[in-house]
Each structure stands twice: as structure tokens, then as C-alpha cells.
Enzyme design. Structure first.
Site, PDB file in Angstrom:
ATOM      1  N   TYR A  57     -14.738 -14.718  72.014  1.00  0.00           N
ATOM      2  CA  TYR A  57     -13.876 -13.443  71.597  1.00  0.00           C
ATOM      3  C   TYR A  57     -12.883 -13.032  72.875  1.00  0.00           C
ATOM      4  CZ  TYR A  57     -16.819 -14.897  67.909  1.00  0.00           C
ATOM      5  OH  TYR A  57     -17.463 -14.756  66.439  1.00  0.00           O
ATOM      6  N   ASP A  81     -21.642  -7.686  67.221  1.00  0.00           N
ATOM      7  CA  ASP A  81     -21.651  -9.809  67.047  1.00  0.00           C
ATOM      8  C   ASP A  81     -20.192  -9.939  68.244  1.00  0.00           C
ATOM      9  OD1 ASP A  81     -22.778 -11.966  66.357  1.00  0.00           O
ATOM     10  OD2 ASP A  81     -20.333 -11.969  65.866  1.00  0.00           O
ATOM     11  N   HIS A 118     -22.949 -21.124  69.952  1.00  0.00           N
ATOM     12  CA  HIS A 118     -22.316 -20.714  68.854  1.00  0.00           C
ATOM     13  C   HIS A 118     -21.854 -22.715  67.647  1.00  0.00           C
ATOM     14  CE1 HIS A 118     -18.135 -18.371  68.977  1.00  0.00           C
ATOM     15  NE2 HIS A 118     -18.728 -18.790  67.748  1.00  0.00           N
ATOM     16  N   LYS A 175     -22.632 -15.395  71.862  1.00  0.00           N
ATOM     17  CA  LYS A 175     -23.158 -17.033  72.060  1.00  0.00           C
ATOM     18  C   LYS A 175     -22.068 -17.793  73.133  1.00  0.00           C
ATOM     19  CE  LYS A 175     -21.769 -15.206  67.360  1.00  0.00           C
ATOM     20  NZ  LYS A 175     -20.080 -14.268  67.520  1.00  0.00           N
TER      21      LYS A 175
HETATM   22  N1  LIG Z   1     -20.366 -17.597  64.447  1.00  0.00           N
HETATM   23  C1  LIG Z   1     -19.069 -17.642  64.635  1.00  0.00           C
HETATM   24  O1  LIG Z   1     -18.663 -19.281  64.370  1.00  0.00           O
HETATM   25  C2  LIG Z   1     -18.090 -17.444  63.720  1.00  0.00           C
HETATM   26  C3  LIG Z   1     -17.281 -17.200  63.179  1.00  0.00           C
HETATM   27  C4  LIG Z   1     -16.077 -15.996  62.383  1.00  0.00           C
HETATM   28  C5  LIG Z   1     -16.634 -15.047  62.604  1.00  0.00           C
HETATM   29  N2  LIG Z   1     -17.929 -15.024  63.372  1.00  0.00           N
HETATM   30  C6  LIG Z   1     -18.548 -13.027  63.576  1.00  0.00           C
HETATM   31  O2  LIG Z   1     -18.362 -12.728  61.976  1.00  0.00           O
HETATM   32  C7  LIG Z   1     -17.511 -11.254  61.905  1.00  0.00           C
HETATM   33  C8  LIG Z   1     -16.959 -11.222  60.540  1.00  0.00           C
HETATM   34  O3  LIG Z   1     -16.388 -12.192  60.164  1.00  0.00           O
HETATM   35  P1  LIG Z   1     -14.509 -12.210  60.067  1.00  0.00           P
HETATM   36  O4  LIG Z   1     -14.111 -11.291  61.581  1.00  0.00           O
HETATM   37  O5  LIG Z   1     -13.881 -13.697  60.772  1.00  0.00           O
HETATM   38  O6  LIG Z   1     -14.440 -12.434  58.944  1.00  0.00           O
HETATM   39  P2  LIG Z   1     -14.740 -11.064  57.929  1.00  0.00           P
HETATM   40  O7  LIG Z   1     -15.443 -10.061  58.293  1.00  0.00           O
HETATM   41  O8  LIG Z   1     -14.769 -11.719  57.123  1.00  0.00           O
HETATM   42  O9  LIG Z   1     -12.746  -9.825  57.337  1.00  0.00           O
HETATM   43  C9  LIG Z   1     -12.376  -9.214  58.524  1.00  0.00           C
HETATM   44  C10 LIG Z   1     -11.064  -9.282  57.962  1.00  0.00           C
HETATM   45  O10 LIG Z   1     -11.329  -8.791  56.656  1.00  0.00           O
HETATM   46  C11 LIG Z   1     -10.409  -6.899  57.240  1.00  0.00           C
HETATM   47  N3  LIG Z   1     -11.270  -5.685  56.757  1.00  0.00           N
HETATM   48  C12 LIG Z   1     -12.716  -5.866  56.607  1.00  0.00           C
HETATM   49  N4  LIG Z   1     -13.290  -4.316  56.079  1.00  0.00           N
HETATM   50  C13 LIG Z   1     -12.076  -4.101  54.928  1.00  0.00           C
HETATM   51  C14 LIG Z   1     -11.992  -3.658  53.686  1.00  0.00           C
HETATM   52  N5  LIG Z   1     -12.879  -2.823  53.632  1.00  0.00           N
HETATM   53  N6  LIG Z   1     -10.916  -3.285  53.352  1.00  0.00           N
HETATM   54  C15 LIG Z   1     -10.192  -4.122  53.570  1.00  0.00           C
HETATM   55  N7  LIG Z   1      -9.540  -5.573  54.153  1.00  0.00           N
HETATM   56  C16 LIG Z   1     -11.000  -5.471  54.496  1.00  0.00           C
HETATM   57  C17 LIG Z   1     -10.811  -7.230  58.387  1.00  0.00           C
HETATM   58  O11 LIG Z   1      -8.813  -6.766  58.665  1.00  0.00           O
HETATM   59  P3  LIG Z   1      -8.849  -5.324  59.436  1.00  0.00           P
HETATM   60  O12 LIG Z   1      -9.511  -5.843  61.208  1.00  0.00           O
HETATM   61  O13 LIG Z   1      -7.333  -4.789  60.059  1.00  0.00           O
HETATM   62  O14 LIG Z   1      -9.419  -3.689  58.984  1.00  0.00           O
HETATM   63  C18 LIG Z   1      -9.759  -8.777  58.509  1.00  0.00           C
HETATM   64  O15 LIG Z   1      -8.995  -9.606  58.680  1.00  0.00           O
HETATM   65  C19 LIG Z   1     -16.589 -12.108  63.032  1.00  0.00           C
HETATM   66  O16 LIG Z   1     -15.919 -10.856  63.919  1.00  0.00           O
HETATM   67  C20 LIG Z   1     -17.707 -12.459  64.628  1.00  0.00           C
HETATM   68  O17 LIG Z   1     -18.370 -11.268  65.433  1.00  0.00           O
HETATM   69  C21 LIG Z   1     -18.495 -15.674  64.006  1.00  0.00           C
END
Ligand SMILES: NC(=O)c1ccc[n+]([C@@H]2O[C@H](COP(=O)([O-])OP(=O)(O)OC[C@H]3O[C@@H](n4cnc5c(N)ncnc54)[C@H](OP(=O)(O)O)[C@@H]3O)[C@@H](O)[C@H]2O)c1
Length: 260
Positions: free
Chosen positions: A38, A33, A96, A63
Site C-alpha cells: 500500500y 490494516d 499477503h 503484510k
Molecule cells: N489482503 C488483501 O489481499 C486485501 C485486499 C484488499 C483489501 N485489503 C484490506 O481490506 C481493507 C478493506 O477493503 P477495501 O478497502 O478494498 O474495500 P471496502 O472497505 O469494502 O470499501 C471501501 C470503499 O467503500 C467506500 N466506503 C467506506 N465506507 C463507506 C460508507 N459508510 N458509505 C459509503 N461508502 C463507503 C470507500 O470510499 P471512501 O474512502 O471515499 O469513503 C471505498 O471506496 C483494505 O483497505 C485493506 O486494508 C486486503
């Protein structure tokens, strides 16, 4: 659409994005994704090409960003994303954010690209029920996916219910609350019971609730750990315990009131 994938928000274009996407595909991930916002589509594309996995086995989401909706440059934005990714189609293209006065027009462009076969599935992101209803009042093709902030503190039960009835697949962004959910005492306790990590419990909770989930990590060990959720199951009682944590608490912006 795979139930599970890698998110790459805030993953740096270049080595970081290249190595994390390659590590994920090596670990068995088939869904990635990304988004124009990004600024890592080129590295995602490179990782796909270098992965050795045939294109058709992968599910790539990107997106269209808000500025391109406001500037009426959705078609151009799509072409740029595709070129950066080095692909001739994407599996899923999302609006988005619901940019007021613009998302219906944006949707018409996505419908056209969908009908031409340049996008396999079209959907939205950050849409509330009223925005979905408004969009569907003019849509020829229903949104197939709605990707929203969703984690145990923001479980979105009404939206999930509505989407299920409408046949719109719900997908969770920030499934781990951008890392903030990982110290939660109730989820920690459940994790020790199953001998798993807290992240794995949350991601398993997504799967058992039929929520597509896309955790982000740039660390190979966590990428592997997060995907290792297919050989245990949470009991109905533990699912309920996690459901009860909902506080309708957002870490990100409210789709009715965003300033970007
Ligand atoms: N549509 C939208 O508006 C929107 C908005 C935000 C995000 N997104 C999408 O959703 C995806 C996921 O959301 P997100 O990146 O915001 O947050 P998330 O996946 O909830 O959390 C990511 C965070 O958690 C840490 N992490 C991941 N796995 C871990 C584990 N097993 N143990 C400990 N820490 C862990 C990562 O650090 P490290 O990388 O240092 O491991 C990072 O700091 C995004 O990457 C993006 O593709 C979409």
C-alpha cells in the site's frame, strides 16, 4: 485482536493516510490494516505516534508482498516495514498472497520472527482450504488469522467453517465489496428497518458472524459511521436474508490464479 479496524488500501501516503488513520483512532478504532504494497506505512506510523494513544493499545497489521516472497527477501521486507512504521514490533504480520512454491519458505521466516517476539501474531491472507492444509503440513506454528475477500456476495461459508474448526480467525477484506455492496436493495431495505446505513448493516453482519472486519474510508464522517455498529443487533431472520445473498462472486483475484 479487535473485531473491527480501519483498512488503508489505496489510501495515499502523506496527508490522506495521516488524517484518516488519526481520525479513526480519535473515533475509537484501535486496529489498522496496512501492507508493504500500500506504500503508506510511513504515514500510518506517523499517525500512530501523533494519535496520543499508547502503542500497546493499538493493533497494527502489515503484510509481506509477493515480490519479496519470490526474491527470498522476506526478512528484509519485514525490517523495512517495521522501520517505515517506526515500530519495534507488529501485532500481526500476514503472508499477503499464497505465492506457489514460496509460501512455505515465507512461513518459516514468519515463525522465526514470531518466536523472537518481533511479531505478536502471524497469519496468512487469500489462502483457500487446500493452501492452508498444505501450509499446515509443514508449519510449527499454525496461522492465527486468514484475511480473505469476504462480503455478502462472497460469504465464504466453507472456508469460514474450516477456519473455525482449525482455530484460525477469519478476517474480511473488502467487507463493503469496495463500495459495490452499498446499493444492494435487500441490504438497503434491512438498513431502513434498523434506521442505519447499508454499510453499518454489512459490518454488523460481519460481527454477528464472528468475522473480523476492516472497512476502508478516507472520509471522517464515514470512518465514524462505520464504527457505530455496537448498539444494535440484526435479527436471526435478517442475518439469514443476508446469508442468502451469497453468489460466490469475487471482485478481486482468485487465490488459485493470480498474476501479480
Ligand atoms: N489482503 C488483501 O489481499 C486485501 C485486499 C484488499 C483489501 N485489503 C484490506 O481490506 C481493507 C478493506 O477493503 P477495501 O478497502 O478494498 O474495500 P471496502 O472497505 O469494502 O470499501 C471501501 C470503499 O467503500 C467506500 N466506503 C467506506 N465506507 C463507506 C460508507 N459508510 N458509505 C459509503 N461508502 C463507503 C470507500 O470510499 P471512501 O474512502 O471515499 O469513503 C471505498 O471506496 C483494505 O483497505 C485493506 O486494508 C486486503
Amino acid at each position: 485482536m479487535p473485531w473491527f479496524g480501519l483498512g488503508v488500501y489505496k489510501v495515499q501516503e502523506g496527508e490522506e493516510a495521516l488524517q484518516s488513520v488519526k481520525a479513526a483512532i480519535k473515533a475509537g478504532y484501535r486496529s489498522i490494516d496496512t501492507a508493504a504494497l500500500y506504500q503508506n506505512e510511513e504515514s500510518v506510523g506517523q499517525a500512530i505516534r501523533e494519535s496520543g494513544v499508547p502503542r500497546e493499545e493499538l493493533f497494527i497489521t502489515t503484510k509481506v508482498w509477493n515480490t519479496d516472497q519470490r526474491n527470498d527477501s522476506v526478512l528484509e521486507a519485514f525490517e523495512i516495514s517495521l522501520k517505515k512504521l517506526g515500530l519495534d514490533y507488529v501485532d500481526l504480520y500476514l503472508v499477503h498472497w499464497p505465492v506457489k512454491e514460496k509460501y512455505k519458505q515465507t512461513w518459516k521466516v514468519l515463525e522465526k520472527l514470531y518466536k523472537e517476539g518481533r511479531i505478536r501474531a502471524i497469519g496468512v491472507s487469500n489462502f483457500k482450504i487446500h493452501q492452508l492444509e498444505d501450509l499446515m503440513s509443514v508449519a510449527e506454528v499454525k496461522p492465527m488469522v486468514n484475511q480473505v475477500e469476504l462480503h455478502p456476495l462472497l460469504a465464504q461459508p466453507e472456508l469460514r467453517n474450516y477456519c473455525k474448526k482449525q482455530g484460525i480467525q477469519i478476517e474480511a477484506w473488502a467487507p463493503l465489496g469496495q463500495g459495490r455492496m452499498l446499493e444492494h436493495p435487500v441490504i438497503n431495505e434491512i438498513a431502513s428497518k434498523y434506521n442505519t446505513s447499508t454499510a453499518q448493516v454489512i459490518l454488523r453482519w460481519d460481527l454477528q458472524n464472528e468475522i473480523v472486519t476492516i472497512p476502508k474510508s478516507v472520509k471522517e464522517s464515514r470512518i465514524i459511521e462505520n464504527a457505530d455498529i455496537f448498539d444494535f443487533a440484526l435479527s436471526a431472520e435478517d442475518i439469514e436474508k443476508i446469508n442468502a445473498l451469497n453468489e460466490n462472486k469475487r471482485f478481486g483475484a482468485d487465490p488459485d490464479n493470480f498474476t501479480f
